[in-house]
Design a protein around this motif. Structure first.
Motif, mmCIF file in Angstrom:
data_model
loop_
_atom_site.group_PDB
_atom_site.id
_atom_site.type_symbol
_atom_site.label_atom_id
_atom_site.label_comp_id
_atom_site.label_asym_id
_atom_site.label_seq_id
_atom_site.Cartn_x
_atom_site.Cartn_y
_atom_site.Cartn_z
ATOM 1 N N ASP A 89 -36.543 -67.193 -70.268
ATOM 2 C CA ASP A 89 -37.757 -67.838 -70.783
ATOM 3 C C ASP A 89 -37.464 -68.747 -71.971
ATOM 4 O OD1 ASP A 89 -39.295 -66.628 -68.889
ATOM 5 O OD2 ASP A 89 -40.050 -65.039 -70.186
ATOM 6 N N HIS A 90 -36.350 -68.502 -72.653
ATOM 7 C CA HIS A 90 -36.034 -69.255 -73.871
ATOM 8 C C HIS A 90 -34.952 -70.318 -73.650
ATOM 9 C CE1 HIS A 90 -38.337 -66.065 -75.724
ATOM 10 N NE2 HIS A 90 -37.491 -65.165 -75.253
ATOM 11 N N LEU A 91 -34.510 -70.494 -72.408
ATOM 12 C CA LEU A 91 -33.403 -71.403 -72.130
ATOM 13 C C LEU A 91 -33.900 -72.666 -71.437
ATOM 14 C CD1 LEU A 91 -30.747 -68.833 -70.835
ATOM 15 C CD2 LEU A 91 -31.135 -69.620 -73.184
ATOM 16 N N ASP A 92 -33.353 -73.809 -71.844
ATOM 17 C CA ASP A 92 -33.696 -75.094 -71.236
ATOM 18 C C ASP A 92 -32.594 -75.616 -70.321
ATOM 19 O OD1 ASP A 92 -36.224 -75.660 -72.821
ATOM 20 O OD2 ASP A 92 -34.770 -75.404 -74.444
ATOM 21 N N THR A 111 -27.721 -64.781 -55.886
ATOM 22 C CA THR A 111 -28.604 -63.947 -56.708
ATOM 23 C C THR A 111 -28.912 -64.628 -58.036
ATOM 24 O OG1 THR A 111 -27.799 -61.894 -55.705
ATOM 25 C CG2 THR A 111 -28.818 -61.728 -57.875
ATOM 26 N N ALA A 112 -27.893 -65.201 -58.675
ATOM 27 C CA ALA A 112 -28.090 -65.856 -59.967
ATOM 28 C C ALA A 112 -29.030 -67.051 -59.837
ATOM 29 C CB ALA A 112 -26.748 -66.283 -60.554
ATOM 30 N N LEU A 113 -28.777 -67.916 -58.859
ATOM 31 C CA LEU A 113 -29.595 -69.118 -58.695
ATOM 32 C C LEU A 113 -31.015 -68.770 -58.250
ATOM 33 C CD1 LEU A 113 -27.004 -71.512 -56.991
ATOM 34 C CD2 LEU A 113 -27.693 -71.444 -59.398
ATOM 35 N N LYS A 114 -31.136 -67.803 -57.351
ATOM 36 C CA LYS A 114 -32.459 -67.383 -56.893
ATOM 37 C C LYS A 114 -33.281 -66.817 -58.051
ATOM 38 C CE LYS A 114 -34.767 -64.340 -53.547
ATOM 39 N NZ LYS A 114 -34.564 -63.326 -52.461
ATOM 40 N N THR A 115 -32.632 -66.059 -58.920
ATOM 41 C CA THR A 115 -33.330 -65.486 -60.076
ATOM 42 C C THR A 115 -33.807 -66.584 -61.020
ATOM 43 O OG1 THR A 115 -32.015 -63.455 -59.933
ATOM 44 C CG2 THR A 115 -33.125 -63.916 -62.027
ATOM 45 N N ALA A 150 -42.162 -69.270 -61.579
ATOM 46 C CA ALA A 150 -43.309 -68.407 -61.874
ATOM 47 C C ALA A 150 -43.920 -68.715 -63.227
ATOM 48 C CB ALA A 150 -42.880 -66.947 -61.808
ATOM 49 N N SER A 151 -43.084 -69.083 -64.182
ATOM 50 C CA SER A 151 -43.583 -69.372 -65.535
ATOM 51 C C SER A 151 -44.056 -70.818 -65.674
ATOM 52 C CB SER A 151 -42.488 -69.103 -66.566
ATOM 53 O OG SER A 151 -41.396 -69.999 -66.403
ATOM 54 N N GLY A 152 -43.707 -71.658 -64.700
ATOM 55 C CA GLY A 152 -44.086 -73.057 -64.769
ATOM 56 C C GLY A 152 -43.210 -73.892 -65.673
ATOM 57 N N ASP A 153 -42.111 -73.322 -66.137
ATOM 58 C CA ASP A 153 -41.198 -74.038 -67.023
ATOM 59 C C ASP A 153 -40.061 -74.670 -66.213
ATOM 60 O OD1 ASP A 153 -42.654 -73.198 -69.228
ATOM 61 O OD2 ASP A 153 -41.489 -71.355 -69.438
ATOM 62 N N PHE A 205 -40.581 -76.976 -56.447
ATOM 63 C CA PHE A 205 -41.104 -76.748 -57.788
ATOM 64 C C PHE A 205 -40.742 -77.926 -58.684
ATOM 65 C CE2 PHE A 205 -39.754 -72.588 -56.036
ATOM 66 C CZ PHE A 205 -41.010 -72.022 -55.856
ATOM 67 N N GLY A 206 -41.577 -78.213 -59.636
ATOM 68 C CA GLY A 206 -41.294 -79.312 -60.551
ATOM 69 C C GLY A 206 -40.422 -78.873 -61.711
ATOM 70 N N GLY A 207 -39.574 -79.791 -62.180
ATOM 71 C CA GLY A 207 -38.813 -79.535 -63.395
ATOM 72 C C GLY A 207 -37.559 -78.719 -63.237
#
Length: 434
Positions: free
Chosen positions: A239-242, A290-294, A301-304, A366-368
């Motif tokens: 959630d905190h990574l760009d 697994t890593a990429l799917k996660t 899901a978060s829209g980020d 998904f966008g972004g």
């Protein structure tokens, strides 16, 4: 008053024409010069208009109307293909690296070849020349401009750390990194902050990307991997990574037992454990999936949004025994065609490239979400001279040449060829932002 039309001018007397004709010529002269200058020379392009070599728009004559110019710009943009940095050759470069091993305080001791006494510094004066395009020199200011207020994480094994320290050293040439967090054995979890641009750079030790138990002296003498469960030591921070740069491969060569869905899937090099030998290729593929799917699932899901790089396998260059003084003795790159990507190196590279392409298709809905393989296998294979070798320790031959000296022919000297990985990464980021 004055001449307003050629037709009216003909009705005046000869004396009238003689009197006013010089003034007309003086009035028309600046107009003629103006048209000559701006229709004979191309307009200078601003820094934001500069295009890569081979795609530059040039205004050549007054025949280029505004509509045709607009069309040519659209055609150039549509036809501009991403540069393929995979294939190329190493060419000599007098400029050398942006930094040196004595001024950058973030280099792990084992990769600080200069401070450890390596004298043959010719390995510093090469640059990667792609076959069909140019690879510009790394520009720290451009990196900061594009990633200001962002958090970049390097996730994976010691190659992820190696690449991270290369980036930190290049960025440190224009801005000071402040170490704001450190944890784990050998500082395997660290975080730096560049206050000048509010850029955060982190490294997460996760050699399998998925959850694993590493072999140890007090535990099992093999690794244990759970290929369908991401390693939450980095996953919980998504959630905190760009931007995330994933790197793995070498740890899959070690003995291991694999689990999936709560059951034993098989093992690799596990005599005496009464498990089915299945090798490691398919397991590595599952771990990447697994890593990429996660990443995609949680960010969607978060829209980020998030940018994801997957660094391909980096070959080692051991010649003979790993503890001999000449384990990786070469002092120059291989020439084009002298060394080919084949065998295990080719197989592991292909797994990474294919999985990132498959993940792109999933992320497109998904966008972004932007994903790219950082395909460095070939350019790394061609640099047998770029490893620490015996200089993983300070001055290994200070007391004369010894027969048995531990060599590192896996990691890369800093500065060294691994700086090119970050050069390519910056160019992809620039393309994304465009």
């Amino acid at each position: 008053m004055g001449v307003t039309s050629p037709l009216k001018a003909q009705t005046h007397s000869r004396s009238f024409t003689t009197k006013f004709l010089p003034y007309v010529l003086y009035a028309l002269l600046p107009v003629a010069l103006f048209r000559f200058y701006f229709h004979s020379f191309p307009s200078p392009l601003s820094s934001t208009d500069q295009l890569p070599h081979g795609n530059r728009i040039i205004l050549t004559s007054s025949s280029s109307s505004p509509s045709s110019l607009s069309l040519s710009r659209e055609q150039e943009t549509a036809n501009e293909a991403p540069c393929n940095y995979t294939n190329g050759r190493w060419v000599q470069d007098k400029m050398g690296p942006l930094y040196n091993g004595t001024t950058c305080g973030t280099i792990k001791e084992g990769q600080n070849c200069i401070s450890h006494g390596r004298l043959d510094l010719g390995y510093l004066y090469w640059r990667w020349q792609p076959s069909q395009c140019e690879l510009p020199r790394f520009d720290p200011n451009t990196f900061f401009h594009l990633l200001s207020n962002k958090h970049i994480a390097f996730v994976g094994d010691s190659m992820a750390r190696n690449q991270l320290e290369s980036l930190l050293c290049m960025l440190a040439t224009v801005s000071n990194p402040n170490l704001v967090y450190t944890n784990g054995e050998d500082n395997k979890f660290r975080r730096w902050h560049f206050a000048s641009h509010n850029v955060t750079v982190s490294v997460y030790w996760s050699p399998f990307l998925v959850r694993g138990v590493e072999k140890s002296k007090t535990g099992p003498d093999h690794n244990e991997l759970y290929v369908d469960v991401v390693d939450e030591r980095w996953g919980s921070d998504l959630d905190h990574l760009d931007m995330v740069v994933l790197s793995m491969g070498h740890w899959f060569l070690h003995p291991a037992v694999y689990y999936e869905g709560g059951s034993v899937l098989g093992c690799h090099y596990c005599p005496g454990l009464n498990q089915t030998e299945i090798g490691f290729y398919d397991v590595m593929r599952k771990a990447i999936k697994t890593a990429l799917k996660t990443i995609i699932g949680r960010k969607a899901a978060s829209g980020d949004g998030i940018d994801v790089f997957l660094t391909s396998f980096s070959p080692s260059h051991f010649e003979g025994e790993w503890d001999k003084a000449g384990a990786c003795p070469k002092t120059e790159p291989y020439k084009e065609g002298e060394k080919m990507v084949e065998g295990m190196d080719a197989d592991m590279r292909l797994i990474a490239v294919k999985e990132i392409e498959a993940a792109k298709a999933s992320a497109n809905q998904f966008g972004g979400l932007r994903l790219e393989a950082l395909d460095v296998t070939k350019l790394s294979l061609m640099r047998p001279d770029g490893h620490p070798g015996p200089y993983m320790y300070p001055f290994p031959f200070g007391n004369g040449v010894q027969e048995h000296v531990q060599n590192d022919c896996v990691h890369w000297c800093l500065p060294g060829p691994i700086d090119t990985w970050n050069q390519i990464m910056l160019q992809v980021i620039k393309r994304w932002r465009r």
